[in-house]
Design a protein around this motif. Structure first.
Motif, mmCIF file in Angstrom:
data_model
loop_
_atom_site.group_PDB
_atom_site.id
_atom_site.type_symbol
_atom_site.label_atom_id
_atom_site.label_comp_id
_atom_site.label_asym_id
_atom_site.label_seq_id
_atom_site.Cartn_x
_atom_site.Cartn_y
_atom_site.Cartn_z
ATOM 1 N N LYS A 2 -5.244 -13.041 3.404
ATOM 2 C CA LYS A 2 -3.833 -13.242 3.512
ATOM 3 C C LYS A 2 -3.277 -12.755 2.284
ATOM 4 O O LYS A 2 -2.082 -12.391 2.328
ATOM 5 N N ALA A 3 -3.655 -13.466 1.294
ATOM 6 C CA ALA A 3 -3.206 -13.001 -0.099
ATOM 7 C C ALA A 3 -3.089 -11.503 -0.347
ATOM 8 O O ALA A 3 -2.185 -10.992 -1.167
ATOM 9 N N ALA A 4 -4.139 -11.150 -0.194
ATOM 10 C CA ALA A 4 -4.323 -9.480 -0.513
ATOM 11 C C ALA A 4 -3.476 -8.944 0.556
ATOM 12 O O ALA A 4 -2.998 -7.836 0.026
ATOM 13 N N ARG A 5 -3.226 -9.309 1.868
ATOM 14 C CA ARG A 5 -2.114 -8.609 2.542
ATOM 15 C C ARG A 5 -0.576 -8.920 2.096
ATOM 16 O O ARG A 5 0.167 -7.817 2.264
ATOM 17 N N GLY A 6 -0.406 -9.764 1.588
ATOM 18 C CA GLY A 6 0.883 -10.285 1.163
ATOM 19 C C GLY A 6 1.359 -9.231 -0.283
ATOM 20 O O GLY A 6 2.334 -8.672 -0.348
ATOM 21 N N ILE A 7 0.339 -9.240 -1.150
ATOM 22 C CA ILE A 7 0.115 -8.293 -2.273
ATOM 23 C C ILE A 7 0.446 -6.738 -2.110
ATOM 24 O O ILE A 7 1.297 -6.071 -2.262
ATOM 25 N N VAL A 8 -0.195 -6.418 -0.934
ATOM 26 C CA VAL A 8 -0.157 -5.161 -0.464
ATOM 27 C C VAL A 8 1.194 -4.841 0.191
ATOM 28 O O VAL A 8 1.723 -3.795 -0.026
ATOM 29 N N THR A 9 1.855 -5.818 0.747
ATOM 30 C CA THR A 9 3.050 -5.547 1.709
ATOM 31 C C THR A 9 4.019 -5.539 0.248
ATOM 32 O O THR A 9 4.911 -5.001 0.561
ATOM 33 N N THR A 10 3.996 -6.066 -0.743
ATOM 34 C CA THR A 10 4.831 -6.241 -1.576
ATOM 35 C C THR A 10 4.830 -4.914 -2.497
ATOM 36 O O THR A 10 6.059 -4.604 -2.635
ATOM 37 N N ILE A 11 3.761 -4.685 -2.667
ATOM 38 C CA ILE A 11 3.586 -3.229 -3.172
ATOM 39 C C ILE A 11 4.282 -2.208 -2.310
ATOM 40 O O ILE A 11 4.885 -1.297 -2.901
ATOM 41 N N VAL A 12 4.073 -2.264 -1.123
ATOM 42 C CA VAL A 12 4.455 -1.031 -0.307
ATOM 43 C C VAL A 12 5.951 -1.215 -0.222
ATOM 44 O O VAL A 12 6.765 -0.142 -0.317
ATOM 45 N N ILE A 13 6.709 -2.446 -0.252
ATOM 46 C CA ILE A 13 8.087 -2.429 -0.122
ATOM 47 C C ILE A 13 8.658 -1.980 -1.347
ATOM 48 O O ILE A 13 9.752 -1.101 -1.480
ATOM 49 N N ILE A 14 8.073 -2.232 -2.566
ATOM 50 C CA ILE A 14 8.722 -1.931 -3.700
ATOM 51 C C ILE A 14 8.520 -0.430 -4.088
ATOM 52 O O ILE A 14 9.477 0.322 -4.591
ATOM 53 N N THR A 15 7.501 0.272 -3.522
ATOM 54 C CA THR A 15 7.233 1.722 -3.643
ATOM 55 C C THR A 15 8.141 2.430 -2.817
ATOM 56 O O THR A 15 8.983 3.483 -3.201
ATOM 57 N N LEU A 16 8.675 1.763 -1.519
ATOM 58 C CA LEU A 16 9.572 2.323 -0.757
ATOM 59 C C LEU A 16 10.911 2.092 -1.280
ATOM 60 O O LEU A 16 11.815 3.202 -1.351
ATOM 61 N N VAL A 17 11.125 0.997 -2.102
ATOM 62 C CA VAL A 17 12.665 1.074 -2.747
ATOM 63 C C VAL A 17 12.756 1.932 -3.823
ATOM 64 O O VAL A 17 13.696 2.588 -3.851
ATOM 65 N N VAL A 18 11.699 1.945 -4.703
ATOM 66 C CA VAL A 18 11.774 3.034 -5.766
ATOM 67 C C VAL A 18 11.959 4.546 -5.257
ATOM 68 O O VAL A 18 12.500 5.477 -5.757
ATOM 69 N N ALA A 19 11.090 4.985 -4.078
ATOM 70 C CA ALA A 19 11.277 6.167 -3.610
ATOM 71 C C ALA A 19 12.411 6.463 -3.143
ATOM 72 O O ALA A 19 12.856 7.884 -3.027
ATOM 73 N N LEU A 20 13.170 5.564 -2.354
ATOM 74 C CA LEU A 20 14.465 5.822 -1.743
ATOM 75 C C LEU A 20 15.644 6.026 -2.806
ATOM 76 O O LEU A 20 16.468 6.701 -2.611
ATOM 77 N N ALA A 21 15.012 5.525 -4.016
ATOM 78 C CA ALA A 21 16.196 5.457 -5.049
ATOM 79 C C ALA A 21 15.996 6.978 -5.835
ATOM 80 O O ALA A 21 17.146 7.195 -6.381
ATOM 81 N N MET A 22 14.967 7.349 -5.912
ATOM 82 C CA MET A 22 14.631 8.423 -6.815
ATOM 83 C C MET A 22 15.040 9.733 -6.461
ATOM 84 O O MET A 22 15.715 10.628 -7.089
#
Length: 80
Positions: A2-22
């Motif tokens: 579950k901890a790995a899934r939470g980390i992956v979800t957080t990384i995906v969300i941060i990547t999407l936010v950065v990708a939408l801003a770029m």
């Protein structure tokens, strides 16, 4: 797991936010210069000679071939 899934979800969300801003920054076109004439003011003096006065205007930074039009009445001023 579950901890790995939470980390992956957080990384995906941060990547999407950065990708939408770029795209707003990266999508901007490179700055192109506006077309510019080599002369801004021309005075033609008509004399009694048979030679016609001539001025050659050149356009800098034109992206396409320049098409010249002749509209003399709009640009001529009568000398007094």
């Amino acid at each position: 797991m579950k901890a790995a899934r939470g980390i992956v979800t957080t990384i995906v969300i941060i990547t999407l936010v950065v990708a939408l801003a770029m795209p707003a920054q990266a999508g901007a076109k490179t700055k192109t210069r506006k077309p510019k004439l080599n002369k801004t003011k021309v005075t033609l003096v008509i004399t009694e000679k048979k030679n016609k006065p001539a001025v050659r205007l050149k356009v800098k930074y034109a992206s396409k071939k320049v098409k010249w039009k002749k509209r003399l009445p709009l640009f001529l001023k009568k000398a007094q």
